[in-house]
Structure formats: C-alpha cells, structure tokens
Design a protein around this motif. Structure first.
Motif, PDB file in Angstrom:
ATOM      1  N   ASN A 115      49.353  38.083  35.876  1.00 16.05           N
ATOM      2  CA  ASN A 115      48.502  38.674  34.841  1.00 16.05           C
ATOM      3  C   ASN A 115      47.126  39.011  35.396  1.00 16.05           C
ATOM      4  N   GLU A 116      46.582  38.116  36.218  1.00 19.54           N
ATOM      5  CA  GLU A 116      45.270  38.366  36.827  1.00 19.54           C
ATOM      6  C   GLU A 116      45.330  39.549  37.788  1.00 19.54           C
ATOM      7  N   ALA A 117      46.414  39.603  38.582  1.00 27.35           N
ATOM      8  CA  ALA A 117      46.556  40.699  39.545  1.00 27.35           C
ATOM      9  C   ALA A 117      46.715  42.031  38.830  1.00 27.35           C
ATOM     10  N   PHE A 118      47.488  42.030  37.754  1.00 30.77           N
ATOM     11  CA  PHE A 118      47.674  43.264  36.986  1.00 30.77           C
ATOM     12  C   PHE A 118      46.343  43.721  36.374  1.00 30.77           C
ATOM     13  N   ALA A 119      45.570  42.768  35.852  1.00 33.92           N
ATOM     14  CA  ALA A 119      44.301  43.113  35.222  1.00 33.92           C
ATOM     15  C   ALA A 119      43.309  43.687  36.236  1.00 33.92           C
ATOM     16  N   ALA A 120      43.389  43.213  37.480  1.00 34.74           N
ATOM     17  CA  ALA A 120      42.450  43.661  38.508  1.00 34.74           C
ATOM     18  C   ALA A 120      42.819  45.010  39.099  1.00 34.74           C
ATOM     19  N   ALA A 121      44.094  45.377  38.993  1.00 33.33           N
ATOM     20  CA  ALA A 121      44.545  46.645  39.568  1.00 33.33           C
ATOM     21  C   ALA A 121      44.344  47.781  38.565  1.00 33.33           C
ATOM     22  N   SER A 122      44.022  48.949  39.064  1.00 33.29           N
ATOM     23  CA  SER A 122      43.805  50.105  38.180  1.00 33.29           C
ATOM     24  C   SER A 122      45.026  51.018  38.216  1.00 33.29           C
ATOM     25  N   ALA A 142      50.184  54.510  42.010  1.00 32.70           N
ATOM     26  CA  ALA A 142      50.548  53.290  41.288  1.00 32.70           C
ATOM     27  C   ALA A 142      50.559  52.099  42.235  1.00 32.70           C
ATOM     28  N   VAL A 143      50.303  50.925  41.672  1.00 30.83           N
ATOM     29  CA  VAL A 143      50.381  49.681  42.442  1.00 30.83           C
ATOM     30  C   VAL A 143      51.734  49.031  42.134  1.00 30.83           C
ATOM     31  N   ILE A 144      52.467  48.735  43.185  1.00 34.31           N
ATOM     32  CA  ILE A 144      53.776  48.095  43.029  1.00 34.31           C
ATOM     33  C   ILE A 144      53.693  46.688  43.598  1.00 34.31           C
ATOM     34  N   PHE A 145      53.799  45.701  42.723  1.00 35.88           N
ATOM     35  CA  PHE A 145      53.805  44.305  43.143  1.00 35.88           C
ATOM     36  C   PHE A 145      55.247  43.884  43.426  1.00 35.88           C
ATOM     37  N   VAL A 146      55.429  43.152  44.506  1.00 33.32           N
ATOM     38  CA  VAL A 146      56.766  42.757  44.956  1.00 33.32           C
ATOM     39  C   VAL A 146      56.847  41.236  44.991  1.00 33.32           C
ATOM     40  N   ALA A 147      57.669  40.668  44.113  1.00 32.80           N
ATOM     41  CA  ALA A 147      57.810  39.212  44.027  1.00 32.80           C
ATOM     42  C   ALA A 147      59.010  38.766  44.854  1.00 32.80           C
ATOM     43  N   GLN A 161      52.378  42.292  47.888  1.00 29.85           N
ATOM     44  CA  GLN A 161      53.156  41.117  47.498  1.00 29.85           C
ATOM     45  C   GLN A 161      52.536  40.508  46.256  1.00 29.85           C
ATOM     46  N   ALA A 162      53.386  40.130  45.306  1.00 28.39           N
ATOM     47  CA  ALA A 162      52.886  39.458  44.110  1.00 28.39           C
ATOM     48  C   ALA A 162      52.194  38.165  44.516  1.00 28.39           C
ATOM     49  N   PRO A 163      51.086  37.822  43.861  1.00 25.26           N
ATOM     50  CA  PRO A 163      50.353  36.612  44.238  1.00 25.26           C
ATOM     51  C   PRO A 163      51.030  35.353  43.712  1.00 25.26           C
ATOM     52  N   ILE A 164      50.783  34.242  44.399  1.00 25.05           N
ATOM     53  CA  ILE A 164      51.280  32.962  43.904  1.00 25.05           C
ATOM     54  C   ILE A 164      50.187  32.207  43.164  1.00 25.05           C
ATOM     55  N   TYR A 165      48.931  32.577  43.404  1.00 23.17           N
ATOM     56  CA  TYR A 165      47.823  32.126  42.567  1.00 23.17           C
ATOM     57  C   TYR A 165      46.698  33.130  42.771  1.00 23.17           C
ATOM     58  N   ALA A 166      45.712  33.094  41.921  1.00 24.74           N
ATOM     59  CA  ALA A 166      44.686  34.137  41.913  1.00 24.74           C
ATOM     60  C   ALA A 166      44.085  34.341  43.304  1.00 24.74           C
ATOM     61  N   GLY A 167      44.124  35.568  43.760  1.00 24.65           N
ATOM     62  CA  GLY A 167      43.493  35.927  45.014  1.00 24.65           C
ATOM     63  C   GLY A 167      44.338  35.726  46.245  1.00 24.65           C
ATOM     64  N   CYS A 168      45.546  35.192  46.095  1.00 20.96           N
ATOM     65  CA  CYS A 168      46.363  34.914  47.278  1.00 20.96           C
ATOM     66  C   CYS A 168      47.616  35.775  47.281  1.00 20.96           C
ATOM     67  N   GLN A 169      47.846  36.427  48.412  1.00 19.69           N
ATOM     68  CA  GLN A 169      49.107  37.133  48.627  1.00 19.69           C
ATOM     69  C   GLN A 169      49.661  36.603  49.950  1.00 19.69           C
ATOM     70  N   CYS A 170      50.256  35.427  49.880  1.00 17.55           N
ATOM     71  CA  CYS A 170      50.562  34.723  51.133  1.00 17.55           C
ATOM     72  C   CYS A 170      51.849  33.917  51.023  1.00 17.55           C
TER      73      CYS A 170
END
Length: 305
Positions: free
Chosen positions: A171-178, A219-224, A244-253
């Motif tokens: 949800n945080e990642a989606f909100a931050a992406a335009s 478009a931004v495509i998040f990959v989980a 890559q979809a984040p596992i917590y705010a700010g992390c794509q790791c």
C-alpha cells in the motif's frame, strides 16, 4: 570418452549463472527438460528438491547440486513423519503436493504440481468428484481455497522469501508511485497480497505477462516474487518500470539465500564433477516419487502442448 554435461538453471539464480546454463526455466520447464536430457551429468543450479526431481526423472544421469546447502524452507518446515500421519488421517482424499518438496514427501503424494499447473490439476480432480488435501505451501493452498471455494485441508509451511511480502508495504509503495500501477504475484505469497494482484501465476506466467503487457509504458509494475526473475523481465521488456514488491516500507530486497548459493565458482566446480551428488535416494524412493511426478508431466504435456 568425454562425458556430456548439461547445466540447468532456475530463473531465481543470478544472471551470470543463467548465462552458464544450457537451459533456464521454471520448475515445470526444467523437470521436462531433465527427463529428456541426453546427459551423463546434469548440473542443477537451483535447490536440492529440483536436483532430486531431475535424478528421479533421469536416474541414469549423474546429478550434481553445486552447493549442498541449497535447500528450501518448504522442505525444512515439513517433518515427513508428521506428514505421513496427516495424510493417513485423510484416507478418502487425494494428496496433491507442490513440487517444492523433498523426494520423501513426493513419495507420499498422489499428484505433484507446480505453480503453473496447480489450478488446472486441482480443478481436474474436483471435476472428477475427488476430495483433495494440499501440501506443503499453505499460502498457495489458501489462495486456491479462497479463489475457487475449495475446502482443501492444508499443510502449514511457507516459502520464507514470498511470505515476507505484505499488504501494508505494498500500500505504501503504491501510494508513492505515480501513474498506473500493477501488481503481479507468485502464489506462494500471502493471501492479502494475492488478493491485490492484477495477475497471480508461476514464474514463467509472470514473465509472459510482462512480455505481453500492452498498457502505458510509464506504468509501474510491482513483482511479488524472488528478485532473480527481474533480470529476465528486464531483458524482455527494457521499456517498462519493473520493481520488486517491497517486504517493508522502503525495501526492495527479497532474495532467496538458497538460490544465491549457486555462485559462478560453485557451478564451475560442479561442471567439473564436484558438489553434492544426488546419489542417496533409494530405488524404492525414486520409484514411489516418480509416479506422482509423471502424472503431472503427462497432464501438462496433454494440456499445455
């Protein structure tokens, strides 16, 4: 006579490892390839259950895993003795097991499935009037129960990589992406994540979704899923914003530590005959495990040919 060495690599290995391989693919593709491989030695750059599957399907070949530590949490979280008791407590059910399981686990199964064919195989069994128990991935089984109204009893193990994806971080990642935003996810992810996804499917399925994407190139495509597949997606569609979809705010790791044990040096050694030889399975174990795997492969060759 020089021995013929065939190297297989899963999409979740590092790009450099994939470039060393004769075949790169997901679990189903590599299983089919291993079965028919004209090889004296199969080097399997993946994890142990994949190398075991290759040995079961091609017992004449010598199968080598580059690093003995390359396991899977779905295997380590499953006690086979407890699994046997669980299966016996459901004598009127068909036991369907995800391919991410040990040879001993497979030998206790009626069907093996991959993330690519699980929907179709379980739908096929229910259409025949069968009742199903599903192991070992509770996230995948829970998603199927939710999507299709099944009431499958589930074993309780998870992929430690995919289980880290969570709805709040998304949800945080989606909100931050335009702009336009999409989520594609592997069914080993938790149910709240899967329910948000625009597409849920196997590793190959997600790769094909990206290849076929015809939406806004901005478009931004998040990959989980595990980060290895982002390499293949980027090669196929360098024009897209793939994250890559984040596992917590700010992390794509989110990376599988077991897949990453397949280093360049380890694979080179395996190609020279060093590493973990899959020579510890008995003929009886392999024969028992081969039956449900062959059922899956026969089904897949009929339906996906």
């Amino acid at each position: 006579m020089t021995k013929r060495v065939v190297t297989l690599a899963h999409y979740y290995t590092q790009p450099e490892i994939q470039q060393m391989a004769d075949k790169v693919g997901d679990s189903l593709e590599l299983s089919l390839y291993a079965k028919e491989a004209n090889a004296d030695i199969i080097v399997f750059a993946g994890v142990r259950f994949m190398a075991e599957t290759a040995k079961i399907l091609n017992p004449q070949a010598e199968v080598i895993l580059p690093d003995a530590g390359s396991t899977c949490s779905l295997v380590t979280q499953t006690d086979v003795t407890a699994l046997k008791a669980w299966r016996e407590s459901h004598p009127d059910h068909v036991h369907v097991s995800y391919i991410n399981s040990s040879a001993e686990h497979k030998a206790l199964s009626d069907w093996i499935v991959t993330s690519r064919n699980v929907d179709d195989i379980i739908a096929h069994l229910y259409a025949e009037g069968k009742k199903v128990i599903f192991s070992p991935d509770r996230n995948m089984g829970g998603y199927l129960n939710d999507q299709y109204g099944y009431d499958m009893p589930l074993w309780s193990a998870v992929c430690e990589v995919h289980d880290k994806f969570n709805e709040a971080a998304l949800n945080e990642a989606f909100a931050a992406a335009s702009g336009e935003k999409y989520l594609i996810a592997h069914p080993e992810s938790p149910l709240p994540v899967l329910k948000k996804a625009d597409y849920v499917g196997s590793t190959s399925g997600m790769l094909n979704w990206v290849k076929a994407f015809k939406g806004d190139s901005k478009a931004v495509i998040f990959v989980a899923t595990e980060d290895g597949i982002l390499y293949n997606m980027g090669l196929a569609r360098p024009d897209l914003d793939l994250r890559q979809a984040p596992i917590y705010a700010g992390c794509q790791c989110n990376s599988c530590p077991y897949m990453k044990m397949n280093t360049i040096e380890a694979v080179k050694r395996a190609q020279q005959g060093e590493g973990l030889r899959i020579d510890y399975l008995t003929s009886a174990q392999m024969d028992a495990a081969r039956i449900p795997i062959e059922r899956m492969l026969d089904f897949s060759q009929r339906y996906y040919a």
